[in-house]
Design an enzyme around this catalytic site. Sequence first.
Site, PDB file in Angstrom:
ATOM      1  N   GLU A  34       0.914  -1.327  -0.021  1.00 18.11           N
ATOM      2  CA  GLU A  34      -0.059  -0.038   0.113  1.00 18.11           C
ATOM      3  C   GLU A  34       0.742   1.208   0.127  1.00 18.11           C
ATOM      4  O   GLU A  34       1.814   1.377   0.837  1.00 18.11           O
ATOM      5  CB  GLU A  34      -1.007  -0.046   1.208  1.00 18.11           C
ATOM      6  CG  GLU A  34      -1.618   1.195   1.577  1.00 18.11           C
ATOM      7  CD  GLU A  34      -2.303   0.991   2.756  1.00 18.11           C
ATOM      8  OE1 GLU A  34      -2.388   1.995   3.498  1.00 18.11           O
ATOM      9  OE2 GLU A  34      -2.787  -0.133   3.365  1.00 18.11           O
TER      10      GLU A  34
ATOM     11  N   HIS B 243      -3.615  -6.002  10.961  1.00 19.64           N
ATOM     12  CA  HIS B 243      -4.635  -6.730  10.359  1.00 19.64           C
ATOM     13  C   HIS B 243      -4.518  -8.241  10.823  1.00 19.64           C
ATOM     14  O   HIS B 243      -4.099  -9.207  10.069  1.00 19.64           O
ATOM     15  CB  HIS B 243      -4.255  -6.957   8.639  1.00 19.64           C
ATOM     16  CG  HIS B 243      -4.322  -5.706   8.119  1.00 19.64           C
ATOM     17  ND1 HIS B 243      -3.787  -5.697   6.747  1.00 19.64           N
ATOM     18  CD2 HIS B 243      -4.935  -4.590   8.157  1.00 19.64           C
ATOM     19  CE1 HIS B 243      -3.831  -4.436   6.412  1.00 19.64           C
ATOM     20  NE2 HIS B 243      -4.650  -3.751   6.929  1.00 19.64           N
TER      21      HIS B 243
ATOM     22  N   ASN C 207      -5.865  -5.852   2.031  1.00 15.74           N
ATOM     23  CA  ASN C 207      -6.594  -5.486   3.223  1.00 15.74           C
ATOM     24  C   ASN C 207      -7.858  -6.272   3.491  1.00 15.74           C
ATOM     25  O   ASN C 207      -8.447  -6.642   2.573  1.00 15.74           O
ATOM     26  CB  ASN C 207      -6.698  -3.907   3.042  1.00 15.74           C
ATOM     27  CG  ASN C 207      -5.556  -3.014   2.698  1.00 15.74           C
ATOM     28  OD1 ASN C 207      -5.043  -3.305   1.798  1.00 15.74           O
ATOM     29  ND2 ASN C 207      -5.474  -2.144   3.699  1.00 15.74           N
TER      30      ASN C 207
END
Length: 547
Positions: A403, A488, A526
């Site tokens: 990202e 996460h 994600n």
Amino acid sequence: MNDPAVRGTGSKDFSRRGFIAGTGSILGGVALAGYATAAQPKAASVAAPIEAGAHVPALVIGTGYGGSVAALRLAQAGVDVHMIEMGMSWDTPGTDGKIFANTTKPDYRSFWLRTRTKQPLSNFLGFPLDKDVSRYTGILDAEEFSGITVYQGRGVGGGSLVNGGMAVTPKRERFSAVLPSVNADEMYGTYYPRANAGLGVSHVDPAWWESAACYQYARVGRKHAQRSGFPFVFVPNVYDWDYMKQEAAGAVPKSALEGEVLYGNNYGKKSLQKNYIAQAKATGRVTISPLHKATSVAPAAGGGYTVLIDRISTSGDTTVTKAVTADRVFFAAGSVGTSKLLTKLKATGLLPGLNNEIGKGWGDNGNVMCGRANHMWDATGRLQASMPTAGIDNWDAGGAFAEVAPLPTGIETYASFYLSITKNPNRAEFSWNAATGKVDLNWQTAWKQPSIDAAKTIFDKINAKEGTIYRTDLFGSYKIWGDHLTYHPLGGAVLNKATDNYGRLHGYSGLYVIDGSLIPGNTSVNPFVTITALAERNIERIIATDL
């Protein structure tokens, strides 16, 4: 919440032919089948904490993605639902007139029951960033285990309150490695579209993005990725892009353009409070008790389950313990919260019939961070939107998706910053520590090395091409890799192992897991869209067969 970005969260028309998910619009016209007997909404209920001795048809422990999906769909099927949330409701402004604190100025609202902040980036230009704060039930929990710090959202809306909003659906060809027991045709044909509609996922306007000053950092990231031969991909987000355009024009209070992300977003982001939870409340069948923490679940003598719940103060102290009964209990406290609670309940004999897969299969989604020091001619911009829009995809060749993340400091840094998701095979296990009365996690810092190696397949090549170097001032003195954390957390009650293939816990009728703990450690992107889509799939089957 008095929020100009909240629109159209009133009652919905649930016809016998189904209903449409979304907030304020049809959101692409995705018809949600499977709810033909959905009940008409009742009058909106007044929020009140759950009372000791109460009996509820369905109790949902947690208000994140999975729990919010379960509550909404159960309510639409005519089931009364009570949700408990250990964090705050986040609906009252602080002393500065805003609900959430700014990322660059953490205060008492920022961290969960800490007296000193523990920011993911601990240093900047040689200066430590952490500072003393008042102990408070703040929005971001930096929960420390052996070898890793796990960042989690605390409050009604869970992780949706504190993430960057990147709403990524995994590539279909990678799905079998994510959830091997789940039918990919159903997920990509029905449940991913349903989740994206319900969350309000959309893409940034590419023409605006190309010229917006706040995405100069992303355009620099694109240039460097493409010059090194890496695919640069735009990804959707749950931010209100029209609102961001108005921020840039100076027409509305700034939110993403004030760097708001880690400690909440005051205006433009479509968190669960603005979609699934708003719709759930509008049914009149869902109530929520914030600052309530479940500590015990056990079979009740008369059927169903007895649940012990601590009500806590904003300083974290237990003020009262309540016993309630529930016909069905949905564990939705997030990967860590659900796994810890189930591990404790099995080990202490309250739910001894849980199988030996409880607590296993936990992973960090391969998270690792790094920064690169660019040349002076590659300025990344003083103004950086806190909502990322793109990434570098080297998953097939090197096992990493990076990202392109902001550094919203308000000053020019000439730095590119990245959060990588990598194909890290290491999995940890939760276990009950009888001596301390707590649950441990056996993650080892060395297990991050595969993530570093995967990320290096991208950034070593970019640095060599651009003649640049890694930043060494973001995670401590002369430390290149942010290998100490995850945003996460996934796994711990893995689907089709600790549960059946729809989240029913083995050994107990009426107990379900419906959050990220079902996903075995990695999603390749994600994870919150996958968590939402899986919850949509599972609750549809549960409603159809169990109620």
